[in-house]
Structure formats: C-alpha cells, structure tokens
Design an enzyme around this catalytic site. Structure first.
Site, PDB file in Angstrom:
ATOM      1  N   CYS A 220      10.357  61.280   9.227  1.00  0.00           N
ATOM      2  CA  CYS A 220      11.766  60.963   8.980  1.00  0.00           C
ATOM      3  C   CYS A 220      12.081  60.988   7.476  1.00  0.00           C
ATOM      4  CB  CYS A 220      12.132  59.632   9.627  1.00  0.00           C
ATOM      5  SG  CYS A 220      13.909  59.429   9.878  1.00  0.00           S
TER       6      CYS A 220
ATOM      7  N   HIS B 167      10.423  60.195  15.328  1.00  0.00           N
ATOM      8  CA  HIS B 167       9.426  59.121  15.193  1.00  0.00           C
ATOM      9  C   HIS B 167       8.386  59.227  16.303  1.00  0.00           C
ATOM     10  CE1 HIS B 167      11.304  56.696  11.982  1.00  0.00           C
ATOM     11  NE2 HIS B 167      12.422  57.199  12.450  1.00  0.00           N
TER      12      HIS B 167
ATOM     13  N   GLU C 211       5.782  57.506  16.614  1.00  0.00           N
ATOM     14  CA  GLU C 211       5.127  56.220  16.839  1.00  0.00           C
ATOM     15  C   GLU C 211       5.819  55.364  17.898  1.00  0.00           C
ATOM     16  OE1 GLU C 211       7.976  55.549  13.328  1.00  0.00           O
ATOM     17  OE2 GLU C 211       6.762  57.160  14.185  1.00  0.00           O
TER      18      GLU C 211
END
Length: 509
Positions: free
Chosen positions: A79, A167, A169
């Site tokens: 990001c 993202h 994660e």
C-alpha cells in the site's frame, strides 16, 4: 543470529497483522519504525514496507532511507510502501477518482513473477487506500491488476523489489498468505524453522548464558505471560529464580489462593504476599482512572521492592512483557502512555537497581500460549483470559472501596463460572464485569430498590489489538443476569456491552 524479516512501520493499523502472518509461516520477523532502521546484516533475509495513514503526497509523509536496503535485500512495499517506491523513483501517485476501500478481485496476474506464483485469477483482495499509482517509472513492470486499479502490483526489473496496493495480511485477501509465503520463502529464502520448540531451546540457552549464576526475581500474576516467562526462566536457572505473587486486594474471587495452588505442581519457588490493605488504603478517595493506575503501580513497586531486597544479591528483574507492549512503546505514533500506563516496558524506578530480562518480548499473545504448550504447562493457565495489571481497580468505575470490590468479585465469579459451565469460556478472548458508578431504580418483591448497575463484556480477538463483541446466546445472558441480580446484594440491573475495539477499548478504564 536468527534469520529475520524486517518490517518497517509507517503507522498503519495493519502493521502488526503483517508480522503475525509472517510468524504464522514459522518465519521470525521484527517491526521497527521506518526512521529507526536497526543494524542490517546477513540475518536479514528481506524487508517489508507497511501501509500508512499518510499519503505520499503529504508534506509530513514518512520518508525512509532505503539506501542500504533496496537492491541489497528482497523488498516488498504494501500500500503506502508500494506508492512510496513508485513516487520516489519518478512515478506518479494521485488521489483515486474512486476511493478504493474494501474487496476487489485480481483480474490480470503475471504468473512468471515469483511473488504472484500460484495465485488464481479472480482472487479476492482487500484495498484500503485513497491514492493510486497512475504512472510507473520505466523500469517498473505491472504484475497484477484489478478492474479499477491498473497498477495493483509491480516489480522493478532485474530486482527483487515488489509493490502491491492491496493488503495481503488481512483475512479478506483470500490468497494473501500464499503471496506472503512466496515472498518470505521463495524470494527471501527463509527456512520456516522458527517454531515453538526451537524458540524454547534457543531462549533457555540464551538465558543460561546471559544470567549465569545470578539471582532473578519475577512478579507472578497468575496470567499466561508471567507464568510462561517463569517456566522458561526456571528451566534455565532453577532455584535462582524467585517468584513473588502479590495480593493487591483487586484480584478475582479466591484468586490469591487458587493461583498459589496452581503453581504448586510446577516446581516454581513462589512466595505469596498479602498486601491488600496497603493497596486499598492507597486508593481511598481516588476516582480518576489514571490516578488509580498510578496509585496501584506505586504501591506495587513499594511492596515488590521490599520483597526483592529480602532476597540476598538479586541482580535481575524478570518481566512477562510481550511484543505488542514493546511495539506500542516505540511506535511511529509514539508511546501509548495513557492507553497502557500500567505496562512497564523496559523501565523501573532507579532505586531498584535491577537489570531487566524479558524472555517473551518478541512474542504475540497467541505465540506465548504455543510456547507454554511446548513447555507442557497446564491448560487452565495457558487458556486463562487476559487480566489487567491493576486488576479490578479499573473495573470498579469511580472510587474503590472494599464493599464495591466485593460486589464486583461476586458478579465476575458468576459470569466466568457460567461461561466455563456452558463451554463458552474458551470461545471468548476476554470476558469481564464492570461495576458502574451509577444506580438505577428497580423492583424486588413489593419493594422499590435503588441499586448498582453492572456491565458484562465478552470479546473475540487474536491479540487484543482489535476486538469485536462476542455474540453470546441470549438464553445464557438471561440466566447470568438473573443469577447476578438474585445472588449479589446491591445489584439490580445487568447490561451487556456490544462495542467493538476500535472505537472502544476492551477495558472500560
């Protein structure tokens, strides 16, 4: 040294989640502020740049010095990290015409790129950015796109440097773990050898070397962190570990005796100290939350210092500090001084003159539990819900008195025992009861009452950094409420807290 993935933090709410996902791959990683890069060496296998609440176009935007990193270590920008790499190298990042938050799907995927290998077309990812990369520098190559984001990911030609605008994660990125595994194992070459057993072996060996024949004192709380720290230290130095468990008068019902009893079969040298009177005296007339915390903290230090001095030639203080406490104390945003002022991360009053050892300060809470399991510790200790250092002192809102503590202990006992009886305790991250500084009208029999209100709270979480309220069965809540009102004199109303963190916190004070 332990092979390590270095994560540079730009202040994203997801930074700790990146670390957790990497750790789940049995790869050790550390988070450091972008402007405090630690010494680099062969143990660093790769670097990840986190997201950020900033735009790369902001005047105060974080600007890392990647001179010693780019081209020398595999590098993944997530990001903000990706946008920084593009903008800093001559690309163009502009505000998105459509704010890109939430689910998206990968359309184009360059399967020849090692980062993207094995990902499937249409794979769902999670976007969370107000800017987008409109133009890439000439040596940057697009490796994935969505329907609305042409540059969802890139690689710098002839370099193990990558950037993605989503993202990986977060849970919503369906193949995010696969992408991170591609990075840390295939690209960075990590061996995935960081396991609970390897941590135990390495830590015990390090503690033996570091502590030698020195004496160590540890404040036990009965919780997971201090208990696991105690067992690790006991295995390293045996009889030279002295554990002290202080009753501050703010523990749960029967907790002092129960905790001491639970340690009997673990071979630990534990001394119980009943200092409840001192704590309650120190708290008289205090209602403000931060003043209560400070009074509790000061009294604990006074009691603990007295007990530690009774041990001849003690040189070390052991603490059960875990990684989130360390990260918050050195984060990009600065120490969380008022949120967690009861945490003592690396600091003690000068007069104590003890060196600090924190064997768990690289671990998240769930990792601590896995270490405890590898140490074959009892499940009732490892599965115990988190309990704050100030205890019920921050769950009795307003002034603390023996009577109000007694009421809350009884309420809490009914709630926690009920959760265990119904098989709900282990499905909840943390459960607690709060005695509110308000009274409400009620009717018991033919009499009108004006008594206390208690709030029950139960949340689900993985590490306590974020949490959502637990959807406990209505029938269970009704039964618990009925039991509390009928059995605890002084309570005539029970409410259930349905706030998430953020914006609320788990505790009320």
């Amino acid at each position: 040294m332990q092979e390590t993935i270095l994560i540079l933090d730009f202040g994203s709410q997801y930074t700790q989640l990146i670390a957790r996902r990497v750790r789940e791959l049995n790869v050790y990683c550390e988070i450091h502020p972008f402007n405090k890069i630690p010494p680099l060496g062969s143990h660093i296998k790769g670097v990840i740049l986190s997201g950020s609440p900033f735009s790369v176009r902001d005047a105060q935007a974080p600007v890392p010095d990647l001179t010693a990193i780019r081209g020398k270590y595999p590098l993944l920008g997530v990001c903000y990290g990706a946008q920084y790499l593009a903008q800093h190298n001559g690309g163009e990042v502009m505000p998105s015409k459509i704010r890109e938050y939430g689910r998206a799907n990968l359309g184009f995927i360059d399967q020849s790129c090692p980062l993207m290998q094995g990902l499937t077309q249409g794979s769902q990812v999670w976007m969370s950015h107000g800017d987008t990369i409109l133009k890439l520098p000439k040596e940057f190559q697009i490796i994935t796109s969505t329907s609305s984001v042409k540059v969802a990911g890139f690689q710098i030609a002839n370099e193990a440097t990558f950037g993605i605008q989503f993202h990986p994660e977060v849970y919503h990125s369906e193949e995010g773990t696969k992408l991170l595994k591609n990075f840390v194992t295939d690209i960075c070459g990590c061996s995935q050898s960081w396991t609970p057993d390897s941590f135990v072996d390495t830590t015990i060996s390090d503690l033996k070397r570091r502590l030698g024949n020195d004496k160590v004192v540890l404040g036990l709380s009965g919780g997971v962190d201090s208990s696991v720290a105690a067992v690790l230290l006991h295995k390293a130095i045996g009889k030279n570990l002295y554990c002290i468990f202080v009753d501050n008068g703010l523990l749960r019902k029967n907790e002092f005796a129960d905790v001491l009893d639970s340690y009997k079969n673990m071979g630990l040298n534990v001394k119980g100290v009943d200092a409840s009177g001192l704590f309650l005296d120190a708290l008289k007339g205090i209602s403000e939350p931060e003043k209560k915390r400070k009074a509790i903290g000061k009294t604990f230090i006074d009691v603990f210092d007295k007990e530690a001095k009774a041990i001849e030639e003690v040189k070390w203080l052991a603490q059960g500090t875990i990684y989130p406490d360390v990260i918050e104390s050195v984060s990009v945003k600065g120490p969380s001084a008022t949120i967690k002022s009861h945490h003592n991360v690396g600091g003690l009053p000068d007069f104590m003159k003890l060196k600090i050892v924190e064997p768990l300060n690289t671990l998240f809470k769930d990792e601590v539990r896995r270490i405890g399991k590898a140490l074959q510790m009892p499940a009732h200790i490892l599965n115990r819900h988190p309990f704050p250092g100030p205890g019920l002192g921050i769950r009795v809102l307003g002034e603390i008195t023996p009577e109000r503590i007694h009421i809350l202990q009884e309420v809490d006992d009914i709630f926690i025992r009920g959760l265990k009886k119904e098989g709900l305790y282990d499905k909840v991250w943390q459960a607690l009861a709060v005695l509110l500084p308000v009274q409400s009208v009620g009717v018991m029999g033919d009499e009108r009452t004006y008594e206390n209100v208690v709030a029950l709270r139960a949340v689900g979480s993985t590490d306590g950094m974020t949490a959502d309220w637990s959807h406990l069965p209505y029938e269970f809540l009704a039964q618990v409420s009925n039991d509390i009102i009928n059995k605890v004199k002084g309570v005539n109303r029970v409410v259930y807290d349905i706030s998430s963190k953020p914006p609320a916190t788990i505790e009320w004070e």
